[in-house]
Structure formats: structure tokens, C-alpha cells
Design a protein around this motif. Structure first.
Motif, PDB file in Angstrom:
ATOM      1  N   LYS A 295       0.820  -1.212   0.000  1.00 46.60           N
ATOM      2  CA  LYS A 295       0.000   0.000   0.000  1.00 46.60           C
ATOM      3  C   LYS A 295       0.853   1.261   0.000  1.00 46.60           C
ATOM      4  N   LYS A 296       2.071   1.159   0.534  1.00 47.71           N
ATOM      5  CA  LYS A 296       2.993   2.299   0.561  1.00 47.71           C
ATOM      6  C   LYS A 296       3.887   2.337  -0.676  1.00 47.71           C
ATOM      7  N   ASN A 297       3.578   1.488  -1.680  1.00 47.67           N
ATOM      8  CA  ASN A 297       4.344   1.425  -2.932  1.00 47.67           C
ATOM      9  C   ASN A 297       5.812   1.090  -2.708  1.00 47.67           C
ATOM     10  N   GLN A 298       6.105   0.222  -1.762  1.00 51.31           N
ATOM     11  CA  GLN A 298       7.475  -0.165  -1.458  1.00 51.31           C
ATOM     12  C   GLN A 298       7.890  -1.461  -2.146  1.00 51.31           C
ATOM     13  N   ILE A 299       6.964  -2.142  -2.799  1.00 51.57           N
ATOM     14  CA  ILE A 299       7.260  -3.418  -3.436  1.00 51.57           C
ATOM     15  C   ILE A 299       6.963  -3.306  -4.926  1.00 51.57           C
ATOM     16  N   THR A 300       7.945  -3.732  -5.748  1.00 53.58           N
ATOM     17  CA  THR A 300       7.749  -3.740  -7.184  1.00 53.58           C
ATOM     18  C   THR A 300       8.004  -5.143  -7.718  1.00 53.58           C
ATOM     19  N   VAL A 301       7.290  -5.492  -8.762  1.00 52.99           N
ATOM     20  CA  VAL A 301       7.494  -6.757  -9.470  1.00 52.99           C
ATOM     21  C   VAL A 301       7.823  -6.404 -10.911  1.00 52.99           C
ATOM     22  N   ASN A 302       9.019  -6.796 -11.347  1.00 53.31           N
ATOM     23  CA  ASN A 302       9.509  -6.498 -12.705  1.00 53.31           C
ATOM     24  C   ASN A 302       9.463  -4.996 -12.998  1.00 53.31           C
ATOM     25  N   GLY A 303       9.762  -4.168 -11.993  1.00 57.62           N
ATOM     26  CA  GLY A 303       9.816  -2.725 -12.177  1.00 57.62           C
ATOM     27  C   GLY A 303       8.495  -2.002 -12.040  1.00 57.62           C
ATOM     28  N   ASN A 304       7.401  -2.706 -11.862  1.00 60.99           N
ATOM     29  CA  ASN A 304       6.086  -2.078 -11.699  1.00 60.99           C
ATOM     30  C   ASN A 304       5.638  -2.189 -10.252  1.00 60.99           C
ATOM     31  N   VAL A 305       5.052  -1.110  -9.738  1.00 63.82           N
ATOM     32  CA  VAL A 305       4.549  -1.119  -8.373  1.00 63.82           C
ATOM     33  C   VAL A 305       3.478  -2.200  -8.254  1.00 63.82           C
ATOM     34  N   ALA A 306       3.566  -2.994  -7.178  1.00 67.27           N
ATOM     35  CA  ALA A 306       2.684  -4.155  -7.045  1.00 67.27           C
ATOM     36  C   ALA A 306       1.655  -3.951  -5.951  1.00 67.27           C
ATOM     37  N   LYS A 307       0.441  -4.399  -6.233  1.00 62.59           N
ATOM     38  CA  LYS A 307      -0.585  -4.518  -5.210  1.00 62.59           C
ATOM     39  C   LYS A 307      -0.388  -5.864  -4.530  1.00 62.59           C
ATOM     40  N   PRO A 308      -0.956  -6.063  -3.343  1.00 60.81           N
ATOM     41  CA  PRO A 308      -0.771  -7.350  -2.651  1.00 60.81           C
ATOM     42  C   PRO A 308      -1.250  -8.552  -3.457  1.00 60.81           C
ATOM     43  N   SER A 309      -2.215  -8.358  -4.331  1.00 56.40           N
ATOM     44  CA  SER A 309      -2.780  -9.473  -5.090  1.00 56.40           C
ATOM     45  C   SER A 309      -2.031  -9.753  -6.390  1.00 56.40           C
ATOM     46  N   LYS A 310      -0.966  -9.012  -6.672  1.00 55.30           N
ATOM     47  CA  LYS A 310      -0.191  -9.217  -7.903  1.00 55.30           C
ATOM     48  C   LYS A 310       0.395 -10.622  -7.914  1.00 55.30           C
ATOM     49  N   GLU A 311       0.205 -11.330  -9.014  1.00 54.15           N
ATOM     50  CA  GLU A 311       0.727 -12.690  -9.145  1.00 54.15           C
ATOM     51  C   GLU A 311       2.203 -12.643  -9.514  1.00 54.15           C
ATOM     52  N   VAL A 312       2.993 -13.518  -8.887  1.00 55.43           N
ATOM     53  CA  VAL A 312       4.401 -13.669  -9.248  1.00 55.43           C
ATOM     54  C   VAL A 312       4.602 -15.057  -9.825  1.00 55.43           C
ATOM     55  N   PHE A 313       5.511 -15.133 -10.779  1.00 53.60           N
ATOM     56  CA  PHE A 313       5.793 -16.379 -11.467  1.00 53.60           C
ATOM     57  C   PHE A 313       7.303 -16.611 -11.459  1.00 53.60           C
ATOM     58  N   PRO A 314       7.747 -17.846 -11.661  1.00 61.63           N
ATOM     59  CA  PRO A 314       9.190 -18.094 -11.749  1.00 61.63           C
ATOM     60  C   PRO A 314       9.805 -17.231 -12.855  1.00 61.63           C
ATOM     61  N   GLY A 315      10.936 -16.614 -12.521  1.00 55.64           N
ATOM     62  CA  GLY A 315      11.607 -15.715 -13.451  1.00 55.64           C
ATOM     63  C   GLY A 315      11.351 -14.249 -13.158  1.00 55.64           C
ATOM     64  N   ASP A 316      10.348 -13.927 -12.351  1.00 57.56           N
ATOM     65  CA  ASP A 316      10.055 -12.535 -12.007  1.00 57.56           C
ATOM     66  C   ASP A 316      11.112 -11.985 -11.050  1.00 57.56           C
ATOM     67  N   THR A 317      11.256 -10.674 -11.056  1.00 59.26           N
ATOM     68  CA  THR A 317      12.155  -9.982 -10.136  1.00 59.26           C
ATOM     69  C   THR A 317      11.313  -9.148  -9.181  1.00 59.26           C
ATOM     70  N   VAL A 318      11.491  -9.377  -7.895  1.00 58.78           N
ATOM     71  CA  VAL A 318      10.757  -8.642  -6.863  1.00 58.78           C
ATOM     72  C   VAL A 318      11.745  -7.737  -6.143  1.00 58.78           C
ATOM     73  N   THR A 319      11.439  -6.455  -6.072  1.00 63.50           N
ATOM     74  CA  THR A 319      12.295  -5.482  -5.398  1.00 63.50           C
ATOM     75  C   THR A 319      11.500  -4.839  -4.275  1.00 63.50           C
TER      76      THR A 319
END
Length: 125
Positions: A24-48
């Protein structure tokens, strides 16, 4: 798997609620895009994400079935965080310990005068 559940399962956060708050504080990104808690992650993704004053970079290797033990975490992620980040954290800890150790109490009059002298000479420059 949802990003909040993934970060909880690989033991970077103690609870899923903590991950949700970070999202909610926009501190988590998946593949460079800001992620919501429900964002799906798959093998090969980069989480920052930023935690404990370190920006961590994770590569998702596999999806865990549920929360895994600490010894099994490396099967599901690859930590690509630069070593400089951890060195910076160590320097920060050492600089805090240099002036006053934890539990030493309030600053004394001498400490206060030293601080005032330091600020006066700093502002004259």
C-alpha cells in the motif's frame, strides 16, 4: 502465487499483513512495476522491496506450496541484492554506536555543549 503470500512464504516478512502494508505504501515492485498485494508472481520474475534500510532484489526461482523453513528458502528465490547495500548498513550501525551506546541514557551537559559548539562551527563555514 500472490506477491504478499510469496514474500511471507520465503520469510522476508513475519506476517502477510506487513507485506500488504508495504504494498500500500508502494514499497514493493514486481519487474519494475509497483505491485498490489494481489499481484501474481511467477518463476523468473524480479521482486524489489525495501526492508531494514536495504533495497533487496529477489529473483523468483519457484513457487513454494506454503511457508517454508529457513533452510529451504534458497530453493525458491535467488537474492541478487548488491553487497554494497549490506556494507552500507554495517557502516550505519557503526556510526550510531560511535557516539552513544544503547542504554547510556540521556546526553549530559558536556555532550550538549559539544553539540552546540559543533553546530556553531558548522554554520560559520
Amino acid at each position: 502465487m500472490r506477491v504478499d503470500k510469496y514474500l511471507w512464504a520465503v520469510r522476508y516478512y513475519k506476517t502477510r499483513n506487513m507485506v500488504t502494508e508495504a504494498c500500500k505504501k508502494n514499497q514493493i515492485t514486481v519487474n519494475g512495476n509497483v505491485a498490489k498485494p494481489s499481484k501474481e508472481v511467477f518463476p523468473g520474475d524480479t521482486v524489489t522491496f525495501r526492508r531494514d534500510q536495504i533495497t533487496r532484489i529477489l529473483k523468483v526461482l519457484d513457487i513454494p506450496p506454503s511457508r517454508v523453513g529457513a533452510k529451504l528458502v534458497d530453493m525458491y528465490r535467488k537474492d541478487e541484492t548488491p553487497a554494497e547495500s549490506f556494507e552500507h548498513l554495517e557502516l550505519l550501525k557503526l556510526s550510531k554506536d560511535h557516539y552513544r551506546r544503547t542504554g547510556d541514557g540521556r546526553p549530559t551537559k558536556k555532550d550538549r555543549r559539544d553539540l552546540d559548539d559543533y553546530h556553531e562551527t558548522d554554520s560559520e563555514d
